[in-house]
Design a protein around this motif. Structure first.
Motif, PDB file in Angstrom:
ATOM      1  N   ALA A  50       0.758  -1.214  -0.091  1.00 39.31           N
ATOM      2  CA  ALA A  50       0.161   0.001   0.122  1.00 39.31           C
ATOM      3  C   ALA A  50       0.702   1.372   0.028  1.00 39.31           C
ATOM      4  N   GLU A  51       0.382   2.197  -0.370  1.00 39.33           N
ATOM      5  CA  GLU A  51       0.878   3.739  -0.217  1.00 39.33           C
ATOM      6  C   GLU A  51       1.166   3.874   0.954  1.00 39.33           C
ATOM      7  N   VAL A  52       2.040   4.633   1.506  1.00 41.37           N
ATOM      8  CA  VAL A  52       2.369   4.746   2.894  1.00 41.37           C
ATOM      9  C   VAL A  52       1.360   5.638   3.575  1.00 41.37           C
ATOM     10  N   GLY A  53       0.695   5.121   4.645  1.00 43.62           N
ATOM     11  CA  GLY A  53      -0.750   5.868   5.257  1.00 43.62           C
ATOM     12  C   GLY A  53      -1.633   5.325   4.955  1.00 43.62           C
ATOM     13  N   GLN A  54      -1.721   4.292   3.930  1.00 42.02           N
ATOM     14  CA  GLN A  54      -3.118   3.943   3.359  1.00 42.02           C
ATOM     15  C   GLN A  54      -3.090   2.345   3.914  1.00 42.02           C
ATOM     16  N   GLY A  55      -2.352   1.811   4.684  1.00 41.03           N
ATOM     17  CA  GLY A  55      -2.541   0.715   5.075  1.00 41.03           C
ATOM     18  C   GLY A  55      -2.727   0.527   6.771  1.00 41.03           C
ATOM     19  N   TRP A  64       3.198   4.041  11.231  1.00 34.59           N
ATOM     20  CA  TRP A  64       4.175   4.918  10.952  1.00 34.59           C
ATOM     21  C   TRP A  64       4.737   6.005  12.028  1.00 34.59           C
ATOM     22  N   PRO A  65       3.838   6.702  12.701  1.00 31.89           N
ATOM     23  CA  PRO A  65       4.373   7.443  13.672  1.00 31.89           C
ATOM     24  C   PRO A  65       5.115   6.824  14.838  1.00 31.89           C
ATOM     25  N   ALA A  66       4.851   5.486  15.033  1.00 31.60           N
ATOM     26  CA  ALA A  66       5.589   4.788  15.962  1.00 31.60           C
ATOM     27  C   ALA A  66       6.863   4.394  15.431  1.00 31.60           C
ATOM     28  N   ILE A  68       3.507   7.229  -5.422  1.00 32.06           N
ATOM     29  CA  ILE A  68       4.809   7.942  -4.519  1.00 32.06           C
ATOM     30  C   ILE A  68       4.403   9.300  -4.018  1.00 32.06           C
ATOM     31  N   ARG A  69       3.961  10.131  -4.725  1.00 30.79           N
ATOM     32  CA  ARG A  69       3.437  11.286  -4.160  1.00 30.79           C
ATOM     33  C   ARG A  69       2.458  11.305  -3.136  1.00 30.79           C
ATOM     34  N   GLU A  70       1.623  10.085  -3.261  1.00 35.06           N
ATOM     35  CA  GLU A  70       0.581  10.050  -1.967  1.00 35.06           C
ATOM     36  C   GLU A  70       1.411   9.759  -0.922  1.00 35.06           C
ATOM     37  N   SER A  71       2.374   8.760  -0.778  1.00 35.34           N
ATOM     38  CA  SER A  71       3.143   8.331   0.114  1.00 35.34           C
ATOM     39  C   SER A  71       4.150   9.503   0.578  1.00 35.34           C
ATOM     40  N   SER A 109       3.088  14.703   6.259  1.00 31.94           N
ATOM     41  CA  SER A 109       1.786  15.314   7.275  1.00 31.94           C
ATOM     42  C   SER A 109       2.099  14.679   8.644  1.00 31.94           C
ATOM     43  N   ILE A 110       3.221  13.696   8.775  1.00 36.36           N
ATOM     44  CA  ILE A 110       3.598  13.154  10.144  1.00 36.36           C
ATOM     45  C   ILE A 110       5.060  13.613  10.431  1.00 36.36           C
ATOM     46  N   GLY A 111       5.407  14.740   9.709  1.00 42.59           N
ATOM     47  CA  GLY A 111       6.797  15.398  10.233  1.00 42.59           C
ATOM     48  C   GLY A 111       7.988  14.976   9.368  1.00 42.59           C
TER      49      GLY A 111
END
Length: 282
Positions: free
Chosen positions: A230-235, A239-241, A270-273, A279-281
């Motif tokens: 999945a795109e990062v953040g869509q699964g 990730w914040p941890a 890639i753009r979405e990831s 968005s998480i820094g």
């Protein structure tokens, strides 16, 4: 903070069509600072483009791919050791990475030990040249032989070989990624940032099974094949941890990767990831 990069396997078709430099320009436009090179032929022109990309676009080469014997992915260290080191010096890459051990090495503890022992001299020689060789895992690296994971065998037999940790494959292999990062702190130099989602159960498969047009075994095969990249953040990966834990474990590069985009333009994925990571820094 580790440098944010991209595994260029996602854009290998574009590299073959337009050349490496044009792809690096697109990567730079996505606000990505580094690349890892994989699944493309390491021609002199491609290496020249990586050098030019660093000089003109500011895109680092985080890592390039290698194998021991010829016929693998990237530089064959048996026959191209000096060329690999020279390419690292020219591009500024401090890492080479082995994408997978041979399938035969996964079949027993002895086979895995034999493979790791064959890699250790090359990893040690590369370290003398200022280049770190890393091993990229898949879910199979959580196989246990006599209670010892393949991860553990590799670390024991080839201590000069460090890790490129693919957190998706760790999750798929049944080990909590946070536990893996803690257990192998100090060896985790490159991180594949790849999400893991479960696709919806296809309604047509349910209908066919209920109508008697699909037997339960065939339906269960569908049921067990819902895992997706999945795109990062869509699964479902935390990730914040995970990213702070990876940094604590010694990561120097975070590399976006998605093995399959399921028909979507990889640049859009890639753009979405990238947008999620921002968005998480990151």
């Amino acid at each position: 903070m580790p440098v944010l990069g991209l595994q260029l396997m996602m854009l290998k078709d574009q590299i073959n069509e337009t050349g490496m430099y044009e792809v690096l320009r697109q990567v730079r436009e996505l606000d990505i600072d580094a690349v890892e090179v994989s699944q493309v032929e390491m021609t002199d022109q491609l290496i020249d483009d990586l050098v030019r990309g660093r000089e003109e676009l500011g895109v680092e080469t985080a890592a390039m791919s290698a194998s021991i014997a010829p016929g693998g992915n990237g530089f064959a260290l048996e026959t191209e050791f000096d060329r690999a080191v020279d390419a690292c010096r020219r591009t500024g890459a401090r890492f080479l990475r082995i994408g997978m051990m041979p399938f035969s090495a996964m079949t027993s503890k002895e086979a895995c030990e034999e493979w790791a022992a064959s890699v250790e001299p090359y990893a040690a020689r590369l370290a003398e040249q200022g280049v770190t060789l890393c091993y990229h895992n898949h879910h199979v690296d959580l196989i246990q032989f006599d209670g010892e994971r393949i991860f553990d065998i590799v670390r024991r037999v080839a201590p000069s070989l460090l890790f490129e940790v693919d957190l998706h494959w760790v999750q798929r292999g049944g080990m909590a990624p946070l536990d893996m990062l803690e257990a192998y702190t100090g060896a985790c130099k490159l991180i594949h940032v790849k999400d893991f989602r479960i696709a919806p159960l296809p309604a047509d498969a349910v209908e066919k099974m209920e109508a008697g047009e699909m037997d339960r075994k065939a339906f269960y095969d569908v049921f067990l094949s819902l895992s997706q990249f999945a795109e990062v953040g869509q699964g479902n990966m935390n990730w914040p941890a995970l990213l702070p834990a990876a940094e604590k474990a010694g990561a120097e590069y975070f590399l976006i990767e998605q093995d399959d985009t399921y028909g979507r333009d990889p640049l859009d994925c890639i753009r979405e990831s990238r947008e999620y990571l921002r968005s998480i820094g990151y």
